[in-house]
Design a protein around this motif. Structure first.
Motif, mmCIF file in Angstrom:
data_model
loop_
_atom_site.group_PDB
_atom_site.id
_atom_site.type_symbol
_atom_site.label_atom_id
_atom_site.label_comp_id
_atom_site.label_asym_id
_atom_site.label_seq_id
_atom_site.Cartn_x
_atom_site.Cartn_y
_atom_site.Cartn_z
ATOM 1 N N PRO A 228 62.149 32.701 49.190
ATOM 2 C CA PRO A 228 61.450 32.022 48.092
ATOM 3 C C PRO A 228 59.940 31.950 48.303
ATOM 4 O O PRO A 228 59.379 30.890 48.541
ATOM 5 N N ILE A 229 59.293 33.098 48.170
ATOM 6 C CA ILE A 229 57.829 33.109 48.232
ATOM 7 C C ILE A 229 57.335 32.534 46.911
ATOM 8 O O ILE A 229 57.850 32.887 45.848
ATOM 9 N N THR A 230 56.355 31.680 46.970
ATOM 10 C CA THR A 230 55.777 31.188 45.724
ATOM 11 C C THR A 230 54.278 31.474 45.737
ATOM 12 O O THR A 230 53.690 31.682 46.800
ATOM 13 N N THR A 231 53.706 31.490 44.555
ATOM 14 C CA THR A 231 52.289 31.829 44.468
ATOM 15 C C THR A 231 51.533 30.778 43.675
ATOM 16 O O THR A 231 52.071 30.193 42.738
ATOM 17 N N VAL A 232 50.299 30.586 44.057
ATOM 18 C CA VAL A 232 49.430 29.674 43.338
ATOM 19 C C VAL A 232 48.204 30.478 42.931
ATOM 20 O O VAL A 232 47.548 31.066 43.789
ATOM 21 N N PHE A 233 47.940 30.563 41.629
ATOM 22 C CA PHE A 233 46.764 31.348 41.245
ATOM 23 C C PHE A 233 45.524 30.488 41.424
ATOM 24 O O PHE A 233 45.551 29.276 41.217
ATOM 25 N N THR A 234 44.446 31.131 41.843
ATOM 26 C CA THR A 234 43.240 30.369 42.186
ATOM 27 C C THR A 234 42.058 30.757 41.296
ATOM 28 O O THR A 234 41.030 30.093 41.318
ATOM 29 N N VAL A 235 42.214 31.861 40.551
ATOM 30 C CA VAL A 235 41.059 32.416 39.848
ATOM 31 C C VAL A 235 41.526 33.238 38.658
ATOM 32 O O VAL A 235 42.637 33.767 38.665
ATOM 33 N N LYS A 236 40.697 33.333 37.642
ATOM 34 C CA LYS A 236 40.906 34.352 36.604
ATOM 35 C C LYS A 236 39.630 35.171 36.532
ATOM 36 O O LYS A 236 38.527 34.610 36.567
ATOM 37 N N GLY A 237 39.779 36.480 36.436
ATOM 38 C CA GLY A 237 38.627 37.364 36.540
ATOM 39 C C GLY A 237 38.391 37.664 38.002
ATOM 40 O O GLY A 237 39.125 37.173 38.875
ATOM 41 N N CYS A 238 37.385 38.489 38.267
ATOM 42 C CA CYS A 238 37.140 38.878 39.657
ATOM 43 C C CYS A 238 35.667 39.223 39.842
ATOM 44 O O CYS A 238 35.013 39.701 38.908
ATOM 45 N N ALA A 239 35.167 38.986 41.059
ATOM 46 C CA ALA A 239 33.762 39.308 41.338
ATOM 47 C C ALA A 239 33.634 40.737 41.873
ATOM 48 O O ALA A 239 32.523 41.254 41.980
ATOM 49 N N PHE A 240 34.761 41.376 42.189
ATOM 50 C CA PHE A 240 34.700 42.695 42.835
ATOM 51 C C PHE A 240 34.845 43.813 41.808
ATOM 52 O O PHE A 240 35.248 43.580 40.680
ATOM 53 N N GLU A 241 34.528 45.015 42.260
ATOM 54 C CA GLU A 241 34.434 46.134 41.317
ATOM 55 C C GLU A 241 35.327 47.303 41.711
ATOM 56 O O GLU A 241 34.939 48.459 41.543
ATOM 57 N N CYS A 242 36.493 47.044 42.266
ATOM 58 C CA CYS A 242 37.332 48.160 42.719
ATOM 59 C C CYS A 242 37.599 49.104 41.546
ATOM 60 O O CYS A 242 37.980 48.661 40.451
ATOM 61 N N VAL A 243 37.403 50.387 41.814
ATOM 62 C CA VAL A 243 37.452 51.404 40.751
ATOM 63 C C VAL A 243 38.805 51.454 40.059
ATOM 64 O O VAL A 243 38.898 51.706 38.855
ATOM 65 N N THR A 244 39.879 51.194 40.820
ATOM 66 C CA THR A 244 41.208 51.415 40.243
ATOM 67 C C THR A 244 41.843 50.143 39.678
ATOM 68 O O THR A 244 42.983 50.189 39.220
ATOM 69 N N CYS A 245 41.121 49.023 39.716
ATOM 70 C CA CYS A 245 41.750 47.744 39.341
ATOM 71 C C CYS A 245 41.553 47.395 37.860
ATOM 72 O O CYS A 245 40.436 47.427 37.344
ATOM 73 N N GLY A 246 42.640 47.012 37.222
ATOM 74 C CA GLY A 246 42.618 46.636 35.810
ATOM 75 C C GLY A 246 42.181 45.201 35.588
ATOM 76 O O GLY A 246 42.355 44.656 34.496
ATOM 77 N N SER A 247 41.621 44.600 36.626
ATOM 78 C CA SER A 247 41.103 43.245 36.462
ATOM 79 C C SER A 247 39.812 43.081 37.275
ATOM 80 O O SER A 247 39.519 42.004 37.775
ATOM 81 N N SER A 248 39.073 44.192 37.382
ATOM 82 C CA SER A 248 37.812 44.135 38.132
ATOM 83 C C SER A 248 36.768 43.417 37.277
ATOM 84 O O SER A 248 36.998 43.147 36.094
#
Ligand code: B12
Length: 583
Positions: A228-248
């Motif tokens: 039972p891994i659980t996740t807590v989101f901490t952010v929306k959007g991102c400061a980074f610019e990874c070329v392949t990411c759909g949420s850069s």
């Protein structure tokens, strides 16, 4: 199709999570190790965290929301009949996630079945891929509404009320809709600058299980019960610019109109961690790099976690190398902690091509790993990827040898993983939007093209890209070669038992053989192979190929859940029910 006994239920919104490919149980497709790095299988049965925030937001406003993980139910039983199940549960409205593009086939098919069953029930789609493809999506007859953006709880609430009242929807933010006059795209103006307006309430999941007598349909992924891994989101959007990411950063400014990332307050974040810790003993992953919001914000998170003094494992992700002092602070504040870091490649040149100036050297990274090993960090997972800009097959081989070097830096707590970027390069990512600039060649651009790719016989033909440095064939070869060698190194360095290592090696050999068989079929013009032996067997050849899936999970416990808290939630549920039913 409607079966006798269908009644309009009290469900205001039925949230459905479809499998990646709807009829995966009937097809013979080699999806490849595209899901080996995440808890779910190739069916991508995990539903978005957003289902839980939506459910809790609407619940607080008096609405009944039911989540049904159709993908998981279909996986668990070959006999589970989707149309028959849906025919028994008529809701007032249906929401289907097309968040991850690999659901392009399943999500549309589930929407189609629903429309056929209930032409009068509105079908609402949402998620990042829905946002990207909203124009195309609304063109499908089975889709009535698309809610765009990375945050949709309030607009969805407004929409459900408007639908119930028969009121106009033209003022609802983020909404794409259609009527006899055509398609309408309301402005994307709901872009909240605080994330504290909504929470992810684990107790609601327990209540949902009780209300609908459906444990299986509520679970996030196959095997969650024992891991039972659980996740807590901490952010929306991102400061980074990874070329392949759909949420850069760049992607978000276009797709979700988020000009800069917005962070959850430390108070809300830690309250959520505590809520999860009351329910489970399992690890809690903080999604997003807490340092992205700045050192003061991160320090406050640590201070609050210190005060909370939880026994759960708290997992930190880092997008850039944290200062050593931050690891020391974690060590002082948290009893059990571990970390994940994704350099993607050992090669500075490849990293720079993927992340812009990555801002750290390989030596910096090794120093940090040594520091984590010195501290009480109980697990250090390092992730590499195949399919990056400027990355050749030779470079992938070097990355694997580098993993051997890393294994020597740390003890058994240090693990390395490698996986192909797949099945798709994210729509909206810079690599997808400017393929020539970043060395990509795309095989699909539209939603419909991706939907069709997903039912190709093997993952070499499902990948929506190749690079200037590796063709699709070479990407697949590089993956299996890398997986084989990494497996050897893991066994040699005691990261994997010989028995498990032999299992992974057998899996890779079987996947290679199957690939040859499917290629042969394609060469003889058979297209999607109707092979009785293989039908529905995709997962056997695609899971635990590049690693043993169990490596992703934390050691199991005898009891994963805290019984007193579950009893408390059940008590509250039953007393609430009896109050509601009292004359
Ligand atoms: C955490 C995370 C994960 C977690 C899963 C968490 C989860 N269950 O949601 C893990 C690590 C398991 C994961 C796996 C994958 N991920 Co991921 N993930 C993320 C990440 C980093 C954060 C998402 C998050 O926390 N969101 C916060 C929650 C609260 O919001 P939300 O779930 O997005 O929901 C809101 C809206 O999207 C919308 N919405 C969503 N669904 C619906 C449905 C309806 C009906 C409506 C109205 C609205 C709506 O409203 C919600 C509420 O406001 C994002 C990147 C990012 N920064 O966004 C990538 C991201 C979403 N993942 C991505 C990908 C590709 C994947 C994988 C396919 C990778 C792979 N090949 O294994 C898998 C798919 C797993 C599966 N389905 O089984 C891409 C998606 C690109 C695309 N358009 O397809 C992203 C953008 C970036 C990336 N490359 O990692 N992921």
């Amino acid at each position: 199709m409607r079966t006798p006994g269908t009644s309009r239920s009290d469900t205001d919104l039925l949230l459905l999570h479809a499998p990646s490919v709807y009829d995966f149980r009937k097809r013979a497709i080699l999806y490849g190790p595209v899901s080996d790095m995440v808890p779910s299988s190739t069916v991508f049965e995990m539903y978005p965290l957003g289902f839980l925030t939506i459910a809790s937001y609407l619940h607080d406003r008096g609405m009944n929301v039911r989540i049904v993980n159709l993908a998981l139910r279909m996986m668990n039983s070959r006999r589970f009949d989707v149309p028959r199940f849906l025919a028994r549960h008529k809701p007032r409205a249906v929401g289907i996630d097309l968040h991850w593009l690999p659901h392009a086939h399943g999500a549309l098919e589930v929407a189609r079945i629903l429309k056929e069953l209930y032409p009068d029930v509105p079908v609402i789609m949402g998620g990042l891929s829905s946002s990207y493809y909203h124009h195309e999506l609304i063109g499908y007859s089975q889709v009535d509404f698309v809610l765009r953006g990375d945050s949709t709880e309030p607009p969805l609430h407004q929409l459900l009320i408007a639908l119930e009242d028969g009121a106009p929807v033209d003022a609802i933010p983020n909404l794409t809709w259609k009527d006899a006059r055509g398609t309408h795209v309301n402005p994307l103006t709901f872009v909240p600058q605080s994330l504290d307006y909504v929470d992810l309430r684990p107790d609601l999941m327990v209540e949902m299980v009780m209300r609908y007598r459906d444990l299986e349909g509520t679970l996030p992924f196959n095997g969650w019960w024992s891991n039972p891994i659980t996740t807590v989101f901490t952010v929306k959007g991102c400061a980074f610019e990874c070329v392949t990411c759909g949420s850069s950063n760049t992607t978000c400014t276009q797709l979700t109109k988020r000009q800069k990332p917005v962070y959850r307050s430390p108070a809300s974040l830690v309250a959520n961690v505590q809520a999860l810790a009351r329910l489970t003993y399992g690890p809690i992953l903080l999604v997003g790099d807490v340092l992205m919001a700045g050192p003061e914000h991160a320090a406050e998170v640590l201070e609050r976690l210190r005060k909370a003094d939880l026994s759960n494992q708290i997992v930190f992700e880092f997008f850039a190398l944290p200062p050593k002092s931050f690891l020391q602070d974690i060590d002082r504040s948290i009893r059990n902690w571990s970390m994940e870091f994704s350099p993607e490649s050992h090669s500075q040149a490849v990293r720079d091509a993927q992340e812009g100036e990555a801002g750290y050297t390989t030596q910096d990274m090794e120093d940090l790993i040594k520091e984590a090993v010195r501290l009480r960090c109980s697990r250090i997972d390092i992730f590499f990827m195949i399919g990056l800009p400027a990355q050749t097959a030779a470079s992938v081989r070097e990355t694997i040898e580098y993993c051997g070097h890393l294994f020597q830096l740390g003890d058994k707590r240090l693990s390395c993983f490698i996986s192909p970027m797949g099945p798709f390069i994210d729509p909206g990512s810079r690599g997808f939007e400017e393929p020539d600039r970043f060395g990509y060649r795309l095989f699909a651009r539209t939603l419909e093209e991706h939907r069709r790719l997903l039912v190709q016989p093997s993952w070499e033909h499902i990948l929506n890209y190749e690079t200037k440095w590796m063709s699709r064939r070479e990407l697949v070869d590089a993956t299996y070669d890398a997986a084989e060698r990494l497996n050897e190194l893991k066994v040699r360095h005691g990261r994997l038992s010989r028995r498990r290592g032999r299992g992974v090696a057998r899996g890779i050999a079987a996947a290679r053989a199957l690939r040859a068989r499917l290629d042969d079929g394609m060469a003889h013009g058979l297209g999607a192979i109707a092979d009785a032996d293989l039908t529905g067997e995709i997962s056997r050849y695609s899971i635990s190929t590049v690693c043993d899936k169990r490596e992703l999970f934390w050691p199991r416990r005898l009891f994963n859940f805290r019984i007193p808290e579950i009893l408390r939630i059940l008590g509250r549920y039953f007393s609430g029910r009896s109050r509601r039913h009292a004359p």
